[in-house]
Each structure stands twice: as C-alpha cells, then as structure tokens.
Design a protein around this motif. Structure first.
Motif, PDB file in Angstrom:
ATOM      1  N   ARG A 278      12.079   9.160   2.775  1.00  0.00           N
ATOM      2  CA  ARG A 278      11.675   9.680   4.101  1.00  0.00           C
ATOM      3  C   ARG A 278      10.140   9.358   4.273  1.00  0.00           C
ATOM      4  O   ARG A 278       9.413   8.822   5.245  1.00  0.00           O
ATOM      5  CB  ARG A 278      12.284  10.839   4.373  1.00  0.00           C
ATOM      6  CG  ARG A 278      13.777  11.041   4.553  1.00  0.00           C
ATOM      7  CD  ARG A 278      14.117  12.187   4.983  1.00  0.00           C
ATOM      8  NE  ARG A 278      15.548  12.351   5.302  1.00  0.00           N
ATOM      9  CZ  ARG A 278      16.460  13.189   5.879  1.00  0.00           C
ATOM     10  NH1 ARG A 278      15.610  14.195   6.237  1.00  0.00           N
ATOM     11  NH2 ARG A 278      17.668  13.370   5.708  1.00  0.00           N
ATOM     12  N   ARG A 279       9.372   9.634   3.132  1.00  0.00           N
ATOM     13  CA  ARG A 279       7.965   9.541   3.248  1.00  0.00           C
ATOM     14  C   ARG A 279       7.527   7.994   3.306  1.00  0.00           C
ATOM     15  O   ARG A 279       6.784   7.696   3.939  1.00  0.00           O
ATOM     16  CB  ARG A 279       7.397  10.279   1.834  1.00  0.00           C
ATOM     17  CG  ARG A 279       7.320  11.527   1.971  1.00  0.00           C
ATOM     18  CD  ARG A 279       6.282  12.182   0.884  1.00  0.00           C
ATOM     19  NE  ARG A 279       6.433  11.892  -0.480  1.00  0.00           N
ATOM     20  CZ  ARG A 279       7.227  12.471  -1.266  1.00  0.00           C
ATOM     21  NH1 ARG A 279       8.088  13.421  -1.197  1.00  0.00           N
ATOM     22  NH2 ARG A 279       7.439  11.922  -2.528  1.00  0.00           N
TER      23      ARG A 279
ATOM     24  N   GLN B 281       7.495   9.697   7.343  1.00  0.00           N
ATOM     25  CA  GLN B 281       7.516  11.013   7.417  1.00  0.00           C
ATOM     26  C   GLN B 281       6.999  11.765   6.210  1.00  0.00           C
ATOM     27  O   GLN B 281       7.473  12.193   5.281  1.00  0.00           O
ATOM     28  CB  GLN B 281       9.201  11.785   7.296  1.00  0.00           C
ATOM     29  CG  GLN B 281      10.084  11.491   8.406  1.00  0.00           C
ATOM     30  CD  GLN B 281      11.303  11.957   8.433  1.00  0.00           C
ATOM     31  OE1 GLN B 281      11.580  12.950   8.328  1.00  0.00           O
ATOM     32  NE2 GLN B 281      12.522  11.064   8.632  1.00  0.00           N
ATOM     33  N   LYS B 282       5.594  11.872   6.567  1.00  0.00           N
ATOM     34  CA  LYS B 282       4.675  11.908   5.324  1.00  0.00           C
ATOM     35  C   LYS B 282       4.647  13.416   4.794  1.00  0.00           C
ATOM     36  O   LYS B 282       4.234  13.595   3.730  1.00  0.00           O
ATOM     37  CB  LYS B 282       3.369  11.633   5.796  1.00  0.00           C
ATOM     38  CG  LYS B 282       2.956  10.311   6.203  1.00  0.00           C
ATOM     39  CD  LYS B 282       3.068   9.405   5.125  1.00  0.00           C
ATOM     40  CE  LYS B 282       2.817   7.879   5.778  1.00  0.00           C
ATOM     41  NZ  LYS B 282       3.096   6.793   4.456  1.00  0.00           N
ATOM     42  N   ASN B 283       5.261  14.350   5.629  1.00  0.00           N
ATOM     43  CA  ASN B 283       4.955  15.875   5.191  1.00  0.00           C
ATOM     44  C   ASN B 283       6.318  16.233   4.649  1.00  0.00           C
ATOM     45  O   ASN B 283       6.555  17.495   4.227  1.00  0.00           O
ATOM     46  CB  ASN B 283       4.667  16.938   6.280  1.00  0.00           C
ATOM     47  CG  ASN B 283       5.841  16.587   7.396  1.00  0.00           C
ATOM     48  OD1 ASN B 283       6.337  15.729   7.299  1.00  0.00           O
ATOM     49  ND2 ASN B 283       5.742  17.773   8.172  1.00  0.00           N
ATOM     50  N   ILE B 284       7.549  15.439   4.249  1.00  0.00           N
ATOM     51  CA  ILE B 284       8.590  15.827   3.912  1.00  0.00           C
ATOM     52  C   ILE B 284       8.701  15.871   2.375  1.00  0.00           C
ATOM     53  O   ILE B 284       8.366  14.894   1.613  1.00  0.00           O
ATOM     54  CB  ILE B 284       9.935  14.989   4.239  1.00  0.00           C
ATOM     55  CG1 ILE B 284      10.095  15.272   5.761  1.00  0.00           C
ATOM     56  CG2 ILE B 284      11.370  15.338   3.624  1.00  0.00           C
ATOM     57  CD1 ILE B 284      10.401  16.534   6.182  1.00  0.00           C
TER      58      ILE B 284
END
Length: 549
Positions: A266-267, A271-274
């Motif tokens: 996901r990153r 979605q950089k903060n997962i």
C-alpha cells in the motif's frame, strides 16, 4: 455470559474479563480497529509520528482466514507429511539399536541414548522455535527447521564414534520445530468459531500421532534388510521430500507477517503512512526482546494453568504409550515374528488413531450445527466432551494387552493388536482434545501454548526411552515380565485421565485464573462483533461465522 455444554445440560456463568495491565498487555499484542454500528471505520489512534497501523479488519481478505478451502487443505496435507517425517525420527531409531550397539561396542541400553537425546532436545526445540514463528512467520521458521534436521542426518549416518552420533541426534532434536509451529498454522487459517476449525485440528492431530507408527513400519523393513546407517539415510530422503513440498506448496500464514507485506504494497501505491504491526515495534530484536520472545512459551507453560495441566496430561499419556510400545518386540517374538513383521504391528496403533479421528467427525458436525444457531452457545469445555468417553480406553486397552501377552498357545497374536488399537484411540482423543482446547483459548499465540504440550510429551517420552526396555525385562520375573509391566501402566492410566474430568467440569473457574486467555478471548469476541455489525447489514453473515464480502 451463559454457555451450554455439548450435551446441552450444563450451563456456566462467566465473569467479566479484567484488563491486563503493563507488560502483560504488551505480550498479548492484540490489535484491532473500532467500527461504528453503521459499519464505518473509526479513525485509527493517532501516533506521534503520524504512522497508521494496518489491522486485521483493514486487510482481512489478505490473511490466511480468507484463503480458499482447497488452499487451506493443501497446506494441511503438507503438514501431515511434515509431521510424519519429523515423528519418524524417534520411532525409526529403535530398529537400529542392535546395529548401533554392535558397531560402536556399547550396550543396547546405552545405544538408546540416541533416542533419549533426540526426544528430550526435541521437547525444548518445540519451545524455542515456536515464538520465532510468531515473529518472523511460519514459512521461514519451518523451512530452516526442516533444513537443519536434514543436515544432522548426515553425521548421524557417518558418525565415526558413538559420541558423534549422540551429538548429531541431540542437535537434530533441537532443530525440530515440530507440532508447535504446524499447529500454530491452524490458528492462522481458521477462527475458533469457523466451521472448518475443528476439522483442521482433528486432521493435523492425526498426522502428529500417526507419524510414529508409520516410521516404525518403515523402520521395521530397514532394520530387517539394511544396516543401521540406512535408518538415517531414509530419514534424510523423507525429510528432503517434505521440505521441497513445503517450499512450493505452503505460503506464509502468520497474520502479522501478511499485514506487514500488505502495508508495504500500500505504501508503494501511495498510502505513505500505512505500516504493519511488526514494522511499528521499536527495538524489536534487542537483547531484552530476544530473551522475552524465547521465554514466552516457557512462561506460558509455568504460569498458564490451562497450558501446564493439559500439557502434563498429554505428556504422561504419551509417556505411557511410549513405554508400552517397548513391549512389542518381546511380545510378538513369541509368535516368531521377524523385525519387519514387528514393525507392521505398529499399524494397529495407526488404525486406532484413524478410528478415533472418524468418531470425532460427527461430534464436530454437531458442534458446528449448534454454532449456526448461536456462535457463543458452546463453552470451550465442550471441546473436551467426547474425550470423557474415549479416555478410559487407555486403561482398558493396556489391561487387555497385558493379559493377552501370554503368547502361544494360550493366545492368538491378533488379540494384543486389538487392544493396541484401543489404546491408540485413547491416545488420539487425549492429544486432540487438549490441543483443540489450547488453540481455541490462545489463538494467535497458539504456537507458544501448544509448544508446552510438545515439551511435556517429548520430554517424558524421552525419559521413557531409557527405562522402558529394562522395565519390561526385570519387572514380574521370568514368567510374568510381559504381563505385569503393562498392568502397572494400566493402573497409572486410571490416575492420568482424572484431570480430563476436572477440566470439563471446573474449566470455567480455571480459565478465570488465566488473564492471558481471557484477554485474547475478549479481543476475539470484540473483533467478531465488529464484523457482524459491518457485514450483517450487507447480508454477509452466514451460518454463524463471518464471510468476507
């Protein structure tokens, strides 16, 4: 909460679950996501660094619980092969004792030290490997274990002296992850309330107990027609095959590892903060953390009453069986059986295991049918219901075997085999029910919990390897040395099975003393309630367990 036992007659009242403070809460490692009644995800708790943890509810379809049924059973069949190979390491060795004694100039009693060392170190190996499978994943842990076990077969076969053989056997046992990891896989594939959970447990337990007689059958032929070195070469061949099968057929199943992988994907997709749960752990492998991970299964063994008492129950049962099987050679030699024929006699135990497995299937079906009405209707003690009836067969079978060991012409050789089958049914039932109970109670930490069971079984069986042969030679004199030892074991079996009834009737009170099991159960029920709230409105709640939609 009210629970109804499997017979529908007994009801237990549960007390509220207490919060587990401090380090205990950290040990549980339970994560979750708050869902509102409308099924919308609530905001994750905000971390100071802005990172968000990916939870099971966020990626449930990526976990082992959501694997298709054919894939789950492909994994379970591969586990059967692994268990058969690993447990053959102990049972096949006995057919090489005479050759080892002759080659290295030691007594047959001393030659059995190789069997003793393997079983005792195997007992501790289960405990040492189990927590690492929970940290690094089941797949790499099992692969490394299989590889090391295979490596130590080579110096066992080529040992220039008896000391080298003992060292290789000890290291082989220490390298064996055993059932603590394979049983932990079940908790990765099924929730305790899933319809397939108990079927999977029953099947894997069959593979665990069935490995020893299968190894004995193979060992009988090897001992008859080949030198003792071939015991280890055959074990290496078997181990190599199952390692290849595991490499290609078994994916990773540990939830935290799969969540870490999904978070990384996901990153990459923006979605950089997962982040996954293990990625957020600080100082994961410091000296203190490593010690804590290794100590976890031993802590559970000594502080969790469920683990301690059920492990000792299963361990003493296995010790009695191991001692009793030592009688096969002197008993069946009375009918002129050769080595390979004595090995074939062990199939009677396998028949008993299969019969007991089949008797559990309608019980499991009944339990699943009850859960469709109400998933919370059955108490955990219901998993011990059927063993109440099968456990007494342990004593009955041992009594019967002892008094059919007179030999010809008074008794036909089929008689002791029938009673061996009865003993096998009881041994399967005790092991299956105790493991089933612990996996349901400890969920994601089932590997550490069941490691205690393997610790007790293998350690006590290893001790039995030293005394069982002289026990059947010296007790009872010349006329009764095959009868009295088995009779003594039958009397001990009466005392061994008493804790089963205590746990069945007093289990709720015992579980109330286990804060570890209570907190995990509370977290599990909370997650199930969230999914019911979410999926129920979409029509996805079927048959008492949640289907991902």
């Amino acid at each position: 909460m009210q629970y109804v036992d499997s017979d529908g007659s007994e009801t237990h009242q549960e007390k509220p679950v207490e919060h587990v403070p401090g380090d205990k809460q950290e040990t549980l490692g339970t994560t979750g996501q708050d869902l509102t009644a409308t099924g919308q995800a609530a905001a994750h708790p905000q971390r100071p660094d802005g990172k968000v943890e990916l939870t099971e509810d966020d990626a449930y379809e990526k976990l082992g619980y959501s694997y298709p049924e054919w894939k789950k059973w492909m994994i379970l069949v591969t586990i059967l092969c692994i268990q058969t190979s690993m447990n053959s390491n102990a049972s096949m060795y006995g057919f090489g004792v005479d050759g080892i004694s002759e080659r290295y100039g030691v007594s047959t009693t001393k030659a059995r030290l190789g069997q003793f060392l393997f079983l005792v170190t195997y007992a501790f190996g289960c405990e040492l490997w189990a927590p690492w499978s929970e940290e690094f994943g089941r797949w790499p842990t099992q692969q490394l274990s299989l590889f090391l076990v295979n490596i130590w077969q080579i110096p066992s076969a080529l040992a220039p002296n008896f000391g080298t053989l003992l060292v290789a056997r000890g290291l082989g046992g220490l390298s064996s992850a055993g059932g603590s990891v394979t049983l932990g896989v079940i908790a990765d594939l099924y929730q305790p309330e899933d319809t397939g959970f108990q079927y999977a447990v029953a099947f894997v337990i069959l593979s665990s107990v069935g490995g020893a007689p299968v190894g004995a059958v193979i060992g009988g032929f090897v001992g008859q027609y080949r030198s003792f070195e071939w015991i280890f070469w055959v074990l290496l061949i078997m181990g190599g095959i199952v390692q290849v099968l595991h490499f290609f057929l078994v994916p990773e199943t540990r939830a935290t590892v799969l969540l870490d992988r999904e978070a990384k994907k996901r990153r990459k997709n923006g979605q950089k903060n997962i982040y996954g749960p293990d990625e957020l752990k600080e100082k994961r492998f410091s000296g203190r953390e490593v010690a804590r991970i290794w100590w976890r299964p031993f802590l559970m063994f000594f502080t969790e009453p469920i683990v301690l008492f059920l492990a000792l129950l299963s361990g003493f049962s296995d010790s009695l069986i191991f001692t009793f099987l030592e009688a096969f050679t002197p008993v069946f030699e009375q009918w002129g059986f050769e080595t390979y024929q004595i090995g074939l006699c062990f199939l009677s135990s396998l028949v008993g295991y299969i019969l007991a497995y089949l008797t559990y299937l309608p019980v499991i079906w009944h339990h699943n049918k009850t859960r469709k009405v109400d998933p919370d209707r059955l108490s955990p003690e219901s998993r011990l219901w059927w063993v109440l009836y099968l456990a007494p067969l342990l004593s009955i079978g041992l009594f019967g075997f002892s008094w059919t060991s007179l030999g010809p012409p008074q008794v036909h050789w089929i008689a002791p085999l029938i009673f061996t089958t009865i003993v096998g049914m009881a041994n399967y039932a005790i092991y299956k029910s105790s493991i089933d109970y612990m996996i349901a109670a400890y969920g994601p930490y089932a590997a550490s919990a069941t490691g205690g069971n393997d610790l007790a079984r293998d350690f006590l069986a290893g001790i039995a390897a030293l005394y069982s042969h002289p026990f059947y030679e010296n007790v009872g004199g010349e006329d009764r040395h095959l009868i009295y030892p088995s009779t003594i074991l039958a009397c001990l079996a009466v005392a061994v099975i008493i804790p089963i009834y205590i746990f069945y009737w007093k289990g709720p009170q015992i579980r109330l003393k286990s804060r570890f099991a209570q907190e995990l159960e509370k977290a599990r029920q909370a997650r199930m309630q969230k999914r019911r709230s979410t999926i129920g409105e979409q029509g996805g709640l079927q048959g008492g367990h949640v289907e991902k939609v």
